[in-house]
Structure formats: structure tokens, C-alpha cells
Motif scaffolding. Structure first.
Motif, PDB file in Angstrom:
ATOM      1  N   ARG A  60     -28.211 -56.959  17.525  1.00  0.00           N
ATOM      2  CA  ARG A  60     -28.449 -55.725  18.282  1.00  0.00           C
ATOM      3  C   ARG A  60     -27.207 -54.838  18.265  1.00  0.00           C
ATOM      4  NH1 ARG A  60     -30.488 -55.276  24.622  1.00  0.00           N
ATOM      5  NH2 ARG A  60     -30.389 -52.997  24.740  1.00  0.00           N
ATOM      6  N   THR A  61     -26.028 -55.450  18.408  1.00  0.00           N
ATOM      7  CA  THR A  61     -24.779 -54.685  18.377  1.00  0.00           C
ATOM      8  C   THR A  61     -24.623 -53.975  17.034  1.00  0.00           C
ATOM      9  OG1 THR A  61     -23.770 -56.335  19.833  1.00  0.00           O
ATOM     10  CG2 THR A  61     -22.284 -54.822  18.703  1.00  0.00           C
ATOM     11  N   ILE A  62     -24.903 -54.690  15.942  1.00  0.00           N
ATOM     12  CA  ILE A  62     -24.805 -54.095  14.603  1.00  0.00           C
ATOM     13  C   ILE A  62     -25.799 -52.949  14.461  1.00  0.00           C
ATOM     14  CG2 ILE A  62     -25.094 -54.506  12.132  1.00  0.00           C
ATOM     15  CD1 ILE A  62     -24.243 -57.422  12.667  1.00  0.00           C
ATOM     16  N   ASP A  63     -27.048 -53.187  14.860  1.00  0.00           N
ATOM     17  CA  ASP A  63     -28.087 -52.157  14.730  1.00  0.00           C
ATOM     18  C   ASP A  63     -27.719 -50.896  15.512  1.00  0.00           C
ATOM     19  OD1 ASP A  63     -29.575 -53.822  13.129  1.00  0.00           O
ATOM     20  OD2 ASP A  63     -30.899 -54.512  14.733  1.00  0.00           O
ATOM     21  N   ASP A  64     -27.186 -51.071  16.719  1.00  0.00           N
ATOM     22  CA  ASP A  64     -26.809 -49.919  17.541  1.00  0.00           C
ATOM     23  C   ASP A  64     -25.702 -49.115  16.872  1.00  0.00           C
ATOM     24  OD1 ASP A  64     -28.675 -50.632  19.424  1.00  0.00           O
ATOM     25  OD2 ASP A  64     -27.239 -51.556  20.808  1.00  0.00           O
ATOM     26  N   CYS A  65     -24.712 -49.800  16.294  1.00  0.00           N
ATOM     27  CA  CYS A  65     -23.604 -49.102  15.635  1.00  0.00           C
ATOM     28  C   CYS A  65     -24.074 -48.358  14.390  1.00  0.00           C
ATOM     29  CB  CYS A  65     -22.497 -50.095  15.269  1.00  0.00           C
ATOM     30  SG  CYS A  65     -21.610 -50.749  16.698  1.00  0.00           S
ATOM     31  N   VAL A  66     -24.958 -48.982  13.625  1.00  0.00           N
ATOM     32  CA  VAL A  66     -25.493 -48.315  12.430  1.00  0.00           C
ATOM     33  C   VAL A  66     -26.294 -47.086  12.829  1.00  0.00           C
ATOM     34  CG1 VAL A  66     -27.101 -48.548  10.499  1.00  0.00           C
ATOM     35  CG2 VAL A  66     -25.505 -50.401  11.015  1.00  0.00           C
ATOM     36  N   GLU A  67     -27.051 -47.201  13.915  1.00  0.00           N
ATOM     37  CA  GLU A  67     -27.862 -46.076  14.391  1.00  0.00           C
ATOM     38  C   GLU A  67     -26.983 -44.883  14.761  1.00  0.00           C
ATOM     39  OE1 GLU A  67     -31.218 -43.936  15.202  1.00  0.00           O
ATOM     40  OE2 GLU A  67     -31.093 -45.941  14.307  1.00  0.00           O
ATOM     41  N   VAL A  68     -25.821 -45.158  15.367  1.00  0.00           N
ATOM     42  CA  VAL A  68     -24.898 -44.081  15.744  1.00  0.00           C
ATOM     43  C   VAL A  68     -24.422 -43.315  14.512  1.00  0.00           C
ATOM     44  CG1 VAL A  68     -22.583 -43.629  16.678  1.00  0.00           C
ATOM     45  CG2 VAL A  68     -24.127 -45.168  17.882  1.00  0.00           C
ATOM     46  N   LEU A  69     -24.248 -44.033  13.396  1.00  0.00           N
ATOM     47  CA  LEU A  69     -23.657 -43.433  12.190  1.00  0.00           C
ATOM     48  C   LEU A  69     -24.680 -43.110  11.106  1.00  0.00           C
ATOM     49  CD1 LEU A  69     -20.541 -45.788  11.888  1.00  0.00           C
ATOM     50  CD2 LEU A  69     -20.600 -43.481  12.833  1.00  0.00           C
ATOM     51  N   VAL A  70     -25.968 -43.246  11.411  1.00  0.00           N
ATOM     52  CA  VAL A  70     -26.989 -43.127  10.367  1.00  0.00           C
ATOM     53  C   VAL A  70     -26.961 -41.751   9.698  1.00  0.00           C
ATOM     54  CG1 VAL A  70     -28.831 -42.416  11.982  1.00  0.00           C
ATOM     55  CG2 VAL A  70     -29.410 -43.543   9.818  1.00  0.00           C
ATOM     56  N   GLU A  71     -26.741 -40.686  10.458  1.00  0.00           N
ATOM     57  CA  GLU A  71     -26.713 -39.348   9.856  1.00  0.00           C
ATOM     58  C   GLU A  71     -25.509 -39.192   8.933  1.00  0.00           C
ATOM     59  OE1 GLU A  71     -26.985 -36.309  12.780  1.00  0.00           O
ATOM     60  OE2 GLU A  71     -28.946 -36.948  13.513  1.00  0.00           O
ATOM     61  N   ARG A  72     -24.374 -39.743   9.343  1.00  0.00           N
ATOM     62  CA  ARG A  72     -23.173 -39.692   8.499  1.00  0.00           C
ATOM     63  C   ARG A  72     -23.418 -40.439   7.195  1.00  0.00           C
ATOM     64  NH1 ARG A  72     -17.279 -39.720   9.317  1.00  0.00           N
ATOM     65  NH2 ARG A  72     -17.672 -39.228  11.506  1.00  0.00           N
ATOM     66  N   PHE A  73     -24.035 -41.634   7.286  1.00  0.00           N
ATOM     67  CA  PHE A  73     -24.319 -42.415   6.088  1.00  0.00           C
ATOM     68  C   PHE A  73     -25.256 -41.655   5.143  1.00  0.00           C
ATOM     69  CE2 PHE A  73     -23.530 -46.541   8.634  1.00  0.00           C
ATOM     70  CZ  PHE A  73     -22.176 -46.481   8.340  1.00  0.00           C
ATOM     71  N   GLN A  74     -26.274 -41.025   5.714  1.00  0.00           N
ATOM     72  CA  GLN A  74     -27.216 -40.277   4.876  1.00  0.00           C
ATOM     73  C   GLN A  74     -26.527 -39.103   4.191  1.00  0.00           C
ATOM     74  OE1 GLN A  74     -30.306 -39.262   7.673  1.00  0.00           O
ATOM     75  NE2 GLN A  74     -31.266 -41.286   7.590  1.00  0.00           N
ATOM     76  N   LYS A  75     -25.669 -38.421   4.944  1.00  0.00           N
ATOM     77  CA  LYS A  75     -24.954 -37.269   4.393  1.00  0.00           C
ATOM     78  C   LYS A  75     -24.034 -37.683   3.252  1.00  0.00           C
ATOM     79  CE  LYS A  75     -21.678 -33.624   5.738  1.00  0.00           C
ATOM     80  NZ  LYS A  75     -20.880 -33.051   6.855  1.00  0.00           N
ATOM     81  N   HIS A  76     -23.410 -38.858   3.374  1.00  0.00           N
ATOM     82  CA  HIS A  76     -22.450 -39.321   2.357  1.00  0.00           C
ATOM     83  C   HIS A  76     -23.086 -40.241   1.314  1.00  0.00           C
ATOM     84  CE1 HIS A  76     -19.013 -38.603   5.496  1.00  0.00           C
ATOM     85  NE2 HIS A  76     -19.525 -37.488   5.021  1.00  0.00           N
ATOM     86  N   ARG A  77     -24.411 -40.357   1.342  1.00  0.00           N
ATOM     87  CA  ARG A  77     -25.165 -41.160   0.371  1.00  0.00           C
ATOM     88  C   ARG A  77     -24.727 -42.631   0.394  1.00  0.00           C
ATOM     89  NH1 ARG A  77     -23.160 -37.132  -2.467  1.00  0.00           N
ATOM     90  NH2 ARG A  77     -22.150 -38.471  -3.992  1.00  0.00           N
ATOM     91  N   VAL A  78     -24.591 -43.165   1.597  1.00  0.00           N
ATOM     92  CA  VAL A  78     -24.251 -44.579   1.774  1.00  0.00           C
ATOM     93  C   VAL A  78     -25.529 -45.333   2.135  1.00  0.00           C
ATOM     94  CG1 VAL A  78     -22.976 -46.242   3.176  1.00  0.00           C
ATOM     95  CG2 VAL A  78     -21.884 -44.102   2.468  1.00  0.00           C
ATOM     96  N   HIS A  79     -25.876 -46.295   1.301  1.00  0.00           N
ATOM     97  CA  HIS A  79     -27.076 -47.101   1.502  1.00  0.00           C
ATOM     98  C   HIS A  79     -26.709 -48.375   2.262  1.00  0.00           C
ATOM     99  CE1 HIS A  79     -30.963 -48.843   0.932  1.00  0.00           C
ATOM    100  NE2 HIS A  79     -30.544 -49.759   0.072  1.00  0.00           N
ATOM    101  N   VAL A  80     -27.375 -48.613   3.391  1.00  0.00           N
ATOM    102  CA  VAL A  80     -27.054 -49.758   4.247  1.00  0.00           C
ATOM    103  C   VAL A  80     -28.058 -50.882   4.014  1.00  0.00           C
ATOM    104  CG1 VAL A  80     -26.723 -50.568   6.610  1.00  0.00           C
ATOM    105  CG2 VAL A  80     -26.072 -48.233   5.984  1.00  0.00           C
ATOM    106  N   ILE A  81     -27.533 -52.085   3.746  1.00  0.00           N
ATOM    107  CA  ILE A  81     -28.369 -53.279   3.570  1.00  0.00           C
ATOM    108  C   ILE A  81     -27.920 -54.333   4.580  1.00  0.00           C
ATOM    109  CG2 ILE A  81     -29.061 -55.133   2.001  1.00  0.00           C
ATOM    110  CD1 ILE A  81     -28.509 -53.248  -0.325  1.00  0.00           C
ATOM    111  N   LYS A  82     -28.864 -54.893   5.324  1.00  0.00           N
ATOM    112  CA  LYS A  82     -28.553 -55.909   6.333  1.00  0.00           C
ATOM    113  C   LYS A  82     -29.107 -57.257   5.900  1.00  0.00           C
ATOM    114  CE  LYS A  82     -29.104 -52.429   9.964  1.00  0.00           C
ATOM    115  NZ  LYS A  82     -29.930 -52.017  11.129  1.00  0.00           N
ATOM    116  N   HIS A  83     -28.273 -58.281   6.039  1.00  0.00           N
ATOM    117  CA  HIS A  83     -28.697 -59.654   5.767  1.00  0.00           C
ATOM    118  C   HIS A  83     -28.448 -60.473   7.029  1.00  0.00           C
ATOM    119  CE1 HIS A  83     -29.194 -58.975   1.447  1.00  0.00           C
ATOM    120  NE2 HIS A  83     -28.047 -58.314   1.475  1.00  0.00           N
TER     121      HIS A  83
END
Length: 286
Positions: free
Chosen positions: A144-167
Motif C-alpha cells: 500500500r505504501t508503494i502504491d500510494d507513492c507511485v500514485e503521487v508521482l504518476v503524472e510525472r512518470f507519464q510526462k517523462h515516459r517512465v513505465h512502472v512495473i510492480k512485482h
């Protein structure tokens, strides 16, 4: 050394590095003394090898603690001396932005606001590093902590073309952590990964358990960190970023938080291929 012993001299506590069969480096202290026969002739040598690795680690930890104590004194004074005028500048600039209709003036004022906010952020990092509040550790699901942090930065990742993969492990046990501080750790690492992938890339986040430890990995495909810099990245004020782009405090804060959780953090990196940070913290059961 052989020549010295042959002529009857001794070597006292010579410090060097040796490598075990499993590849682990050890810091050792060598004491070599000649062995003589009844006539006083040197017929051999005795050697004592002391493992100094833990002692050296504790000495380094003590030096780091002393540096942080000095930093705390500096930061406390700076927070007042710099913080007050910065707040005045920020307030005036924002007030003028609301009153002016000149677009060029607005742009100039926005630059002032941005830079003042940057200074304030640096001051807060200094205070966090020097006077971090005691952690309030409790069982927590790090997914949950990881998901919340990724959610905060999701727009930044999309803007910079960073693809997030979770295992994630299917059902990892809860970790014994302070969720707020672990969020601070993750946000630092995720932002560093984003900066390292200026032209886009892949960010992999892993979570699994191993006995009484939870293992968290943050891996990017960015520009990487040279070998000679990897041992310094957790040192306060050391940064691999160009001038004006980083303070060298983020990873120091991260390192301190993980140590306070009785955890470990390590880095593996290759220039041009990327960087992986591996964090371990105790499970709640442990």
C-alpha cells in the motif's frame, strides 16, 4: 615483509584488505613476528590476522554520527536566520504576483517564488536529517505504501515516459515500519529514479519476504552511478547531480531512516544500464 622478518624485524598491526573465498572483502590487521631457534637465527614467522571490519564500520558510524550532530547545530541556526527572511520574500513576491498585470513581471516573480521554495525545501531536508522525529513503527503492508507513492508521482512518470512495473509477493507478511517515514524513503528513491531516466525508461518495484525480513527493490534503467561514487552516495552533501540540481541530502535521510528501522540499504549500479536500491526491514512477526 618477508625480507623484514628474515632480518629479524616485526610488522605490527599493518592494516590492509583481504578477500574471503566467497568474495567478501575484509579489513584486517596483520602482525608478523620472526621465530628464532636456540642460536637466535630466524627460522620462520608467526602471523596474527585480526578481522577489523566491524571495528572499522563502528568507527565510520561514529564519525557519521558526529558529522550529523554538527549538522544539527548548523541547521538549527540556519533555519531561523534564513527561514524568516525567506518567508518575507515569498509573501511579498506572491502578493506582487496577484497585483501586477504585467506578464513579464509575473514570470520574474514566479522565478523568485520557485527559488525561495527550493531554499525552504533544502532547509527542511537539513532539519529532517539532523532532528528526525522518533519513528512510530507498527505492522504495515508495504504494498500500500508503494502504491500510494507511485500514485503521487504518476503524472510525472507519464510526462517523462517512465513505465512502472510492480512485482509483489502474493501475500507478504506485514513489515514493522513507520509508514510515513517509509513513504519519505520511497519518494526519495522514486524521484531519483525519475531524474536518472531523463529520456524515459522502466522503473521496477519489487517486494518479497525472506525469513524474518521484507526485501524492497527499486530499480531503474537510467544513466547509472560510477563505481567510485557508489560508496559515497549516502554521505551528506554528496550528489551525483550537476550543480544546482541536487543537495546531496535525500539519500542521507533515507539511509538514516532505514538504519533506525534496524534495516539495511544497498546499491548496485552500472553506468549506462541503471541502478537498483535494495532495502530490507524486519517483519512485524520478527
Amino acid at each position: 615483509f618477508l625480507a623484514m622478518v628474515a632480518r629479524g624485524d616485526s610488522i605490527e598491526q599493518y592494516e590492509t584488505v583481504r578477500v574471503r573465498k566467497d568474495g567478501q572483502s575484509l579489513q584486517v590487521s596483520l602482525t608478523i613476528s620472526p621465530i628464532r631457534n636456540e642460536q637466535g637465527r630466524v627460522i620462520g614467522a608467526s602471523r596474527i590476522v585480526r578481522d577489523m571490519t566491524e571495528k572499522k564500520r563502528l568507527q565510520e558510524q561514529l564519525r557519521r554520527t558526529e558529522r550529523l550532530a554538527e549538522l544539527g547545530t548548523l541547521a538549527s541556526g540556519m533555519a531561523h536566520e534564513i527561514g524568516t527572511p525567506m518567508n518575507v520574500i515569498l509573501g511579498r513576491a506572491e502578493h506582487l504576483m496577484q497585483r501586477t498585470t504585467d506578464e513579464q513581471a509575473k514570470k520574474g516573480l514566479q522565478i523568485i517564488v520557485t527559488q525561495v521554495e527550493r531554499i525552504t525545501k533544502i532547509m527542511n531536508q537539513l532539519l529532517t536529517l539532523a532532528r528526525r522525529r522518533p519513528s512510530e513503527q507498527r505492522p504495515a503492508d508495504l504494498r500500500r505504501t508503494i502504491d500510494d507513492c507511485v500514485e503521487v508521482l504518476v503524472e510525472r512518470f507519464q510526462k517523462h515516459r517512465v513505465h512502472v512495473i510492480k512485482h509483489y509477493e502474493a501475500d507478504p507478511p506485514p513489515a514493522l515500519v513507520d509508514p510515513d517515514q517509509m513513504s519519505q524513503v520511497l519518494l526519495n528513491l522514486l524521484l531519483n529514479a525519475d531524474h536518472a531516466m531523463a529520456k524515459g525508461g522502466t522503473l521496477r518495484l519489487g517486494l518479497r519476504s525472506d525469513g524474518d525480513r521484507i526485501i524492497l527493490t527499486v530499480s531503474d534503467t537510467g544513466h547509472g552511478i560510477p563505481n567510485h561514487q557508489q560508496s559515497k552516495i549516502f554521505t551528506p552533501f554528496f550528489t551525483t547531480k550537476e550543480a544546482g540540481k541536487g543537495t546531496g541530502l535525500g539519500l542521507s535521510v533515507v539511509h538514516g531512516i532505514i538504519e533506525e528501522h534496524q534495516g539495511t540499504i544497498s546499491v548496485e549500479s552500472e553506468v549506462g544500464k541503471g541502478t537498483t536500491f535494495t532495502i530490507t526491514v524486519p517483519t512485524a512477526k520478527a
